[in-house]
Design a protein around this motif. Structure first.
Motif, PDB file in Angstrom:
ATOM      1  N   VAL A 190       0.843  -1.077  -0.082  1.00 25.54           N
ATOM      2  CA  VAL A 190      -0.046  -0.009   0.198  1.00 25.54           C
ATOM      3  C   VAL A 190       0.953   1.197   0.108  1.00 25.54           C
ATOM      4  N   ARG A 213      -1.463  -1.332  -3.994  1.00 26.41           N
ATOM      5  CA  ARG A 213      -2.591  -0.242  -3.803  1.00 26.41           C
ATOM      6  C   ARG A 213      -2.060   0.961  -3.310  1.00 26.41           C
ATOM      7  N   ASP A 215      -2.949   4.546  -0.542  1.00 24.80           N
ATOM      8  CA  ASP A 215      -3.664   5.207   0.275  1.00 24.80           C
ATOM      9  C   ASP A 215      -3.680   6.719   0.203  1.00 24.80           C
ATOM     10  N   LYS A 244      -8.313  -0.692  -5.178  1.00 25.24           N
ATOM     11  CA  LYS A 244      -7.023  -0.387  -5.138  1.00 25.24           C
ATOM     12  C   LYS A 244      -6.745   0.951  -4.093  1.00 25.24           C
TER      13      LYS A 244
END
Length: 301
Positions: A190, A213, A215, A244
């Motif tokens: 992430v 992914r 954030d 994602k």
């Protein structure tokens, strides 16, 4: 929007709450040292960064719960050899005392890190955090190889700060993550802060790798946009990432109300129509619930 408005905001979206994958809780002595760095606006920050939420551990947990954050992380990060074990023991105790916190851990390129990470995975750690900028290490440091092998096999998510914001160094930038994913394409990475400021490069890596992914931490807020807005031409691709993109806030170390991150995400609809309420529902709950699991199995509508 102010913080008191947040519960009504997610309720209007039909969500059971918020799922924030980028929250920090650290041992008080270490947290105080981190905050001193922010107060000094040191060379790794490059600008004034007044911290909004300075309460005790329990006061900050209560603030998140009042906002309706039903699951959050702790995300310790090791800045030098020899501290990861202490941080991980503390984070394990914190998660045991606060069941709404994801069991969080960190690691550092040092001898024995593969065995350490393996034991943490076996013990139930749900998310790791690495901060290449602060720790000043390369993601493909040979010492980390056994840790990456273990994490790729377990598919345990790792929140990685490797973008060059707020101040880059030789250990930040998309090439570091690209080299790592070339070797370990199935890592569940992430990318913190959508990879700011190298947004296009990290977006491309998320498009290319099934388990990579991003954030949202601090991106689209006035604080970040003033330094360099997220490019409008990337917004349709961001919308197309589906599951994602995950909500992150950087609470408590943010210079504005928690509500502003949500407000910043909501107003994206004015820049790209695909970033609508359905997208917000995925970002603020469903995507993280799908990755980490939902509390009490509550996946929401």
């Amino acid at each position: 929007m102010i913080d008191e408005d947040v519960p009504a905001w997610w309720q209007a979206l039909g969500l059971p709450g918020l799922y924030d994958v980028h929250v920090h809780f650290l041992p008080p002595r270490i947290e105080a040292a981190v905050w001193r760095q922010f107060d000094a606006a040191g060379p790794k920050l490059g600008r004034p960064w007044p911290i909004r939420y300075r309460g005790t551990l329990e006061e900050r947990v209560a603030q998140l719960r009042a906002l309706g954050v039903r699951r959050f992380s702790a995300l310790p990060y090791a800045h030098k050899p020899g501290v990861a074990a202490y941080l991980n023991d503390w984070a394990a105790d914190f998660a045991a005392a606060h069941p709404d916190c994801l069991r969080s851990a960190t690691f550092y390129p040092e001898p024995g890190v593969g065995e350490q990470v393996g034991a943490l995975v076996d013990s139930g750690v749900e998310v790791f955090k690495l901060h290449a900028q602060v720790g000043e290490f390369a993601l493909d440091d040979p010492l980390l190889e056994p840790a990456w092998e273990r994490l790729e096999a377990s598919r345990t998510p790792i929140v990685v700060h490797v973008g060059s914001g707020p101040v880059g160094n030789e250990f930040t930038g998309p090439d570091h993550l690209r080299r790592l994913l070339d070797r370990h394409p199935d890592l569940a990475v992430v990318v913190a802060h959508l990879g700011a400021p190298e947004y296009a490069d990290f977006l491309a890596l998320a498009e290319q790798h099934e388990h990579t992914r991003l954030d949202t931490t601090m991106v689209f807020t006035d604080f970040f946009e003033s330094d360099g807005p997220y490019p409008d031409e990337l917004l349709p691709r961001l919308a197309a990432l589906g599951d994602k993109v995950l909500l992150g806030s950087d609470f408590p170390t943010i210079p504005y109300p928690y509500a502003h991150q949500l407000e910043a995400l909501e107003r994206l609809h004015d820049r790209c129509g695909d970033l609508d309420e359905a997208w917000l529902r995925r970002v603020c709950w469903h995507n993280a619930a799908g990755l980490f699991g939902a509390p009490d199995g509550d996946l929401g509508p």
